[in-house]
Design an enzyme around this catalytic site. Structure first.
Site, PDB file in Angstrom:
ATOM      1  N   ASP A  24       0.835  -1.201   0.000  1.00  0.00           N
ATOM      2  CA  ASP A  24       0.000   0.000   0.000  1.00  0.00           C
ATOM      3  C   ASP A  24       0.870   1.250   0.000  1.00  0.00           C
ATOM      4  O   ASP A  24       1.948   1.267   0.595  1.00  0.00           O
ATOM      5  CB  ASP A  24      -0.908  -0.019   1.245  1.00  0.00           C
ATOM      6  CG  ASP A  24      -2.095   0.934   1.094  1.00  0.00           C
ATOM      7  OD1 ASP A  24      -2.304   1.481  -0.008  1.00  0.00           O
ATOM      8  OD2 ASP A  24      -2.799   1.139   2.093  1.00  0.00           O
ATOM      9  N   ARG A  28       0.224   7.543  -2.895  1.00  0.00           N
ATOM     10  CA  ARG A  28       0.753   8.642  -2.075  1.00  0.00           C
ATOM     11  C   ARG A  28       2.225   8.899  -2.370  1.00  0.00           C
ATOM     12  O   ARG A  28       2.694  10.020  -2.378  1.00  0.00           O
ATOM     13  CB  ARG A  28       0.536   8.341  -0.593  1.00  0.00           C
ATOM     14  CG  ARG A  28      -0.875   8.697  -0.142  1.00  0.00           C
ATOM     15  CD  ARG A  28      -1.217   8.055   1.152  1.00  0.00           C
ATOM     16  NE  ARG A  28      -1.397   6.619   0.995  1.00  0.00           N
ATOM     17  CZ  ARG A  28      -1.314   5.750   1.992  1.00  0.00           C
ATOM     18  NH1 ARG A  28      -1.033   6.165   3.201  1.00  0.00           N
ATOM     19  NH2 ARG A  28      -1.504   4.475   1.765  1.00  0.00           N
ATOM     20  N   ASN A  72     -10.474  -3.416  -6.073  1.00  0.00           N
ATOM     21  CA  ASN A  72      -9.715  -2.433  -6.852  1.00  0.00           C
ATOM     22  C   ASN A  72     -10.382  -2.067  -8.190  1.00  0.00           C
ATOM     23  O   ASN A  72     -10.026  -1.067  -8.801  1.00  0.00           O
ATOM     24  CB  ASN A  72      -8.280  -2.909  -7.107  1.00  0.00           C
ATOM     25  CG  ASN A  72      -7.371  -2.793  -5.892  1.00  0.00           C
ATOM     26  OD1 ASN A  72      -6.397  -3.523  -5.753  1.00  0.00           O
ATOM     27  ND2 ASN A  72      -7.683  -1.853  -4.989  1.00  0.00           N
ATOM     28  N   ARG A 188       1.968  -4.910   6.272  1.00  0.00           N
ATOM     29  CA  ARG A 188       1.221  -3.918   5.496  1.00  0.00           C
ATOM     30  C   ARG A 188       1.989  -2.612   5.520  1.00  0.00           C
ATOM     31  O   ARG A 188       2.259  -2.059   6.599  1.00  0.00           O
ATOM     32  CB  ARG A 188      -0.194  -3.706   6.028  1.00  0.00           C
ATOM     33  CG  ARG A 188      -0.941  -2.680   5.170  1.00  0.00           C
ATOM     34  CD  ARG A 188      -2.391  -2.521   5.504  1.00  0.00           C
ATOM     35  NE  ARG A 188      -2.993  -1.670   4.475  1.00  0.00           N
ATOM     36  CZ  ARG A 188      -4.219  -1.794   3.999  1.00  0.00           C
ATOM     37  NH1 ARG A 188      -5.005  -2.736   4.466  1.00  0.00           N
ATOM     38  NH2 ARG A 188      -4.676  -0.982   3.067  1.00  0.00           N
TER      39      ARG A 188
HETATM   40  C1  FPP Z   1      -1.757   0.205  -3.357  1.00  0.00           C
HETATM   41  O1  FPP Z   1      -1.344   1.507  -3.564  1.00  0.00           O
HETATM   42  C2  FPP Z   1      -1.363  -0.663  -4.415  1.00  0.00           C
HETATM   43  C3  FPP Z   1      -2.204  -1.279  -5.291  1.00  0.00           C
HETATM   44  C4  FPP Z   1      -3.663  -1.123  -5.295  1.00  0.00           C
HETATM   45  C5  FPP Z   1      -1.724  -2.143  -6.337  1.00  0.00           C
HETATM   46  C6  FPP Z   1      -0.404  -2.792  -6.138  1.00  0.00           C
HETATM   47  C7  FPP Z   1       0.098  -2.961  -7.477  1.00  0.00           C
HETATM   48  C8  FPP Z   1       1.372  -2.872  -7.866  1.00  0.00           C
HETATM   49  C9  FPP Z   1       2.508  -2.735  -6.937  1.00  0.00           C
HETATM   50  C10 FPP Z   1       1.666  -2.875  -9.294  1.00  0.00           C
HETATM   51  C11 FPP Z   1       1.507  -4.158  -9.989  1.00  0.00           C
HETATM   52  C12 FPP Z   1       2.014  -5.257  -9.196  1.00  0.00           C
HETATM   53  C13 FPP Z   1       2.823  -6.223  -9.531  1.00  0.00           C
HETATM   54  C14 FPP Z   1       3.157  -7.156  -8.465  1.00  0.00           C
HETATM   55  C15 FPP Z   1       3.400  -6.443 -10.861  1.00  0.00           C
HETATM   56  P1  FPP Z   1      -2.455   2.632  -3.572  1.00  0.00           P
HETATM   57  O2  FPP Z   1      -2.702   3.010  -4.986  1.00  0.00           O
HETATM   58  O3  FPP Z   1      -3.651   2.173  -2.808  1.00  0.00           O
HETATM   59  O4  FPP Z   1      -1.721   3.772  -2.828  1.00  0.00           O
HETATM   60  P2  FPP Z   1      -2.398   4.958  -1.997  1.00  0.00           P
HETATM   61  O5  FPP Z   1      -3.112   4.306  -0.850  1.00  0.00           O
HETATM   62  O6  FPP Z   1      -1.229   5.762  -1.570  1.00  0.00           O
HETATM   63  O7  FPP Z   1      -3.298   5.681  -2.945  1.00  0.00           O
END
Ligand code: FPP
Length: 242
Positions: A24, A28, A72, A188
């Site tokens: 996560d 940000r 998502n 996390r």
């Molecule tokens: C959370 O960050 C992350 C995700 C919803 C997706 C995770 C995906 C990746 C790391 C990219 C693809 C993955 C792989 C393994 C190839 P967020 O967008 O919720 O961050 P925020 O809470 O700061 O907005």
């Protein structure tokens, strides 16, 4: 000090066999550095590779990462398409590196909800790495713990399993994670203190480690700190045992 020296000095039984991570904070991280969210996800995907190798070097056997949840899909169309594109790019890239490093790659989640090309790629990478045993890397894609349980129960009913045959082992063996041990440690990043529908059944006895560090910034020393923290918690001889 040598790389991971503090972790490697631990008795092997103090090192978790299976680490699961809720990635996560990509968004940000991007905002903070005045970049696009897509760039945050890109940096996050790159970091999965770094942390995979660090886990291997530390003697961890399984890493499971939450790449895309059943929730998502509610994000903007652009962000969803970008995440799907990244998953395809990285699975293709991982196929090569996994074979070179003898890593078995698995995907958990509802594959029926993915596009046909992504689903085929998933099956192809799983098949190409199925006999590899140096490490186990699992991506949770279109994954939700409740959805996984619903699919498992439906499968049991479909197979005509009787009431008496329903046991914890039967349920564990019907989940997407049937071949994986339960996670010893769930990490996390990104500061939120919740499980967000990840591995609900499997985390019954897992240790949790929460950090404010945003996923793209979560580096090798941070993983080391998490493992050391975990190792310190398993106090089996602290006067509690006779
Ligand atoms: C959370 O960050 C992350 C995700 C919803 C997706 C995770 C995906 C990746 C790391 C990219 C693809 C993955 C792989 C393994 C190839 P967020 O967008 O919720 O961050 P925020 O809470 O700061 O907005």
């Amino acid at each position: 000090m040598g790389k991971f020296e503090r972790v490697l000095a631990l008795p092997p039984e103090r090192i978790p066999e299976h680490v699961a991570i809720i990635l996560d904070g990509n968004g940000r991280w991007a905002e903070r550095s005045h970049r696009l969210r897509a760039q945050g996800h890109h940096a996050g995907a790159d970091n999965v590779e770094t942390i995979t190798y660090a886990c291997m070097d530390m003697g961890i056997r399984y890493l499971t990462v939450y790449a895309f949840s059943t929730e998502n899909w509610k994000r903007s169309k652009d962000e969803v398409s970008y995440l799907m594109l990244l998953l395809k790019q990285y699975l293709l890239k991982y196929k090569k590196t996994a074979i070179a490093k003898k890593i078995r790659v698995r995907v958990i989640g509802d594959l029926s909800g993915l596009s046909e090309d992504l689903r085929e790629l998933v099956l192809d990478v799983e098949e190409a790495t199925k006999d590899l045993t140096a490490f186990n890397l699992t991506f949770a894609i279109n994954y939700g713990g409740r959805d996984e349980l619903v699919r498992a129960v439906r499968g049991l009913v479909h197979d005509g399993v009787s009431e008496e045959e329903i046991t914890e082992n039967k349920i564990s063996g019907s989940l997407d994670t049937a071949e994986l041990p339960d996670p010893d440690l769930l990490i996390r990043t990104g500061g939120e203190l919740r499980i967000s529908n990840f591995l609900l059944w499997q985390c019954a006895y897992s240790e949790f480690y929460f950090t404010d560090i945003l996923w793209p910034d979560f580096g090798e020393p941070d993983l080391e700190n998490a493992i050391l923290d975990y190792a310190g918690r398993e106090r089996r001889f602290g006067g509690r045992k006779k």
